[in-house]
Write a protein that holds these residues in place. Structure first.
Motif, PDB file in Angstrom:
ATOM      1  N   ARG A 142       0.826  -1.205   0.000  1.00  0.00           N
ATOM      2  CA  ARG A 142       0.000   0.000   0.000  1.00  0.00           C
ATOM      3  C   ARG A 142       0.865   1.263   0.000  1.00  0.00           C
ATOM      4  NH1 ARG A 142      -3.928  -0.073   4.826  1.00  0.00           N
ATOM      5  NH2 ARG A 142      -1.946   0.196   5.943  1.00  0.00           N
ATOM      6  N   SER A 143       1.963   1.226   0.746  1.00  0.00           N
ATOM      7  CA  SER A 143       2.859   2.384   0.780  1.00  0.00           C
ATOM      8  C   SER A 143       3.527   2.616  -0.567  1.00  0.00           C
ATOM      9  CB  SER A 143       3.928   2.201   1.874  1.00  0.00           C
ATOM     10  OG  SER A 143       4.903   1.235   1.513  1.00  0.00           O
ATOM     11  N   LEU A 144       3.827   1.544  -1.290  1.00  0.00           N
ATOM     12  CA  LEU A 144       4.399   1.673  -2.632  1.00  0.00           C
ATOM     13  C   LEU A 144       3.408   2.340  -3.572  1.00  0.00           C
ATOM     14  CD1 LEU A 144       6.033  -1.858  -3.076  1.00  0.00           C
ATOM     15  CD2 LEU A 144       7.172   0.251  -2.384  1.00  0.00           C
ATOM     16  N   LYS A 145       2.152   1.917  -3.466  1.00  0.00           N
ATOM     17  CA  LYS A 145       1.112   2.471  -4.335  1.00  0.00           C
ATOM     18  C   LYS A 145       0.914   3.959  -4.051  1.00  0.00           C
ATOM     19  CE  LYS A 145      -1.733   1.240  -7.618  1.00  0.00           C
ATOM     20  NZ  LYS A 145      -1.252   0.560  -8.845  1.00  0.00           N
ATOM     21  N   LYS A 146       0.938   4.322  -2.779  1.00  0.00           N
ATOM     22  CA  LYS A 146       0.755   5.726  -2.415  1.00  0.00           C
ATOM     23  C   LYS A 146       1.885   6.598  -2.962  1.00  0.00           C
ATOM     24  CE  LYS A 146      -1.998   5.199   1.800  1.00  0.00           C
ATOM     25  NZ  LYS A 146      -2.030   5.388   3.265  1.00  0.00           N
ATOM     26  N   LYS A 147       3.100   6.030  -3.018  1.00  0.00           N
ATOM     27  CA  LYS A 147       4.263   6.776  -3.522  1.00  0.00           C
ATOM     28  C   LYS A 147       4.418   6.653  -5.028  1.00  0.00           C
ATOM     29  CE  LYS A 147       6.975   4.771  -0.455  1.00  0.00           C
ATOM     30  NZ  LYS A 147       8.187   4.377   0.324  1.00  0.00           N
ATOM     31  N   ASN A 148       3.508   5.861  -5.640  1.00  0.00           N
ATOM     32  CA  ASN A 148       3.517   5.672  -7.093  1.00  0.00           C
ATOM     33  C   ASN A 148       4.848   5.106  -7.581  1.00  0.00           C
ATOM     34  OD1 ASN A 148       2.136   5.738  -9.561  1.00  0.00           O
ATOM     35  ND2 ASN A 148       3.049   7.697 -10.120  1.00  0.00           N
ATOM     36  N   GLU A 149       5.393   4.168  -6.833  1.00  0.00           N
ATOM     37  CA  GLU A 149       6.664   3.553  -7.226  1.00  0.00           C
ATOM     38  C   GLU A 149       6.444   2.566  -8.369  1.00  0.00           C
ATOM     39  OE1 GLU A 149       9.952   2.967  -4.687  1.00  0.00           O
ATOM     40  OE2 GLU A 149       8.733   3.166  -2.881  1.00  0.00           O
TER      41      GLU A 149
END
Length: 288
Positions: A142-149
């Motif tokens: 979820r944190s990756l998605k929020k940072k658009n990685e």
């Protein structure tokens, strides 16, 4: 120390010296996380911790990264959970997966890649958090998605140390699969959802070029029981390509979630082949 010896050492530390690592065993989980972080640091990686909250307690994902030299925005994630259920010391489930992760990190430490390689040891994979938003891997994805990685893919190492040559030692969720797949549990599998089929096949092809250990692939919907029973499930929920590398868990290993899942039951030569095959596949990806 040779690769099999190193893998044996990691499994022994986690499953024997530290022992049961359930979500209730906070001190043991912290010792496991500290050990994993220390190993990754010793290989020269930059290591960070991601806190994960559950029932008023804080757990951590251990993250190590080697930034790519030419295309650092392209990321491959290799993950394994380090917790257990309360009934087992978890040698195969999942000290073997963590050992594979650390073995890969060790083998690739001096390898220059164009793309970014990230190793993540996850907390909170086992029940009661399994396949929920409380999983450490779900919180990380979820944190990756929020940072658009830009995640090219995720490889989940889930029980990679149990092999049997005996005919009939391998079982499957549906009877017809016995006519399609091997009857002896002497192979490693790569399984995931249908969206991840091309990614899975690509990695399996490079794996086969490097080692003799057979690999079987399957990309299918969740109706196939067990196909999404680990941290790759979390990444699939956010649309990332992901597959699980596994000895098929309870379809082969009678020690699954039992007190008898101890280091002596793990086959370290087979594990070393899994690591070597994945190393070759990762290098091909990272230099592509």
């Amino acid at each position: 120390m040779d690769n099999a010896g190193y893998l044996h050492n990691v499994v022994t530390v986690l499953a024997e010296e530290i022992g049961i690592r359930s979500y209730r065993d906070h001190d043991r989980l912290r010792k496991a996380a500290d050990y994993i972080a220390g190993q990754l640091t010793s290989f020269g990686y930059n290591v960070s911790l991601q806190p994960c909250d559950f029932r008023g307690n804080v757990y951590v994902n251990v993250i190590a990264e080697r930034t790519g030299a030419a295309s650092p925005e392209s990321i491959l994630i290799i993950g394994a959970h380090y917790d257990t259920v309360r009934t087992t010391p978890g040698a195969d489930d999942n000290a073997s997966g963590v050992a594979g992760l650390l073995g890969l990190a060790r083998a690739l430490a001096g390898t220059e890649l164009r793309k970014t390689l990230r190793f993540v040891a996850f907390a909170l994979e086992e029940p009661p958090t399994c396949r929920t938003r409380n999983m450490g891997s779900y919180q990380y994805a979820r944190s990756l998605k929020k940072k658009n990685e830009q995640v090219d893919g995720m490889i989940c190492l889930e029980m990679i140390g149990y092999f049997l040559d005996k005919e009939g030692s391998q079982h499957y969720p549906a009877p017809f699969m016995n006519r399609i797949f091997p009857r002896a549990g002497n192979y490693i599998s790569m399984v995931g959802n249908r969206r991840s089929r091309v990614f899975t096949k690509m990695m399996a092809e490079e794996f086969r070029k490097a080692v003799e250990l057979p690999v079987v692939t399957l990309n299918a919907p969740a109706i196939v029981i067990g196909i999404d029973f680990s941290d790759h499930w979390s990444f699939g929920k956010f649309g990332y390509k992901a597959f699980m590398v596994t000895d098929t868990a309870f379809y082969r290993d009678a020690q699954y979630h039992a007190p008898t899942d101890v280091p002596e039951t793990v086959e370290y030569g087979g594990m070393a082949q899994v690591v070597a095959g994945l190393q070759a596949a990762v290098v091909t990806w990272g230099r592509g």
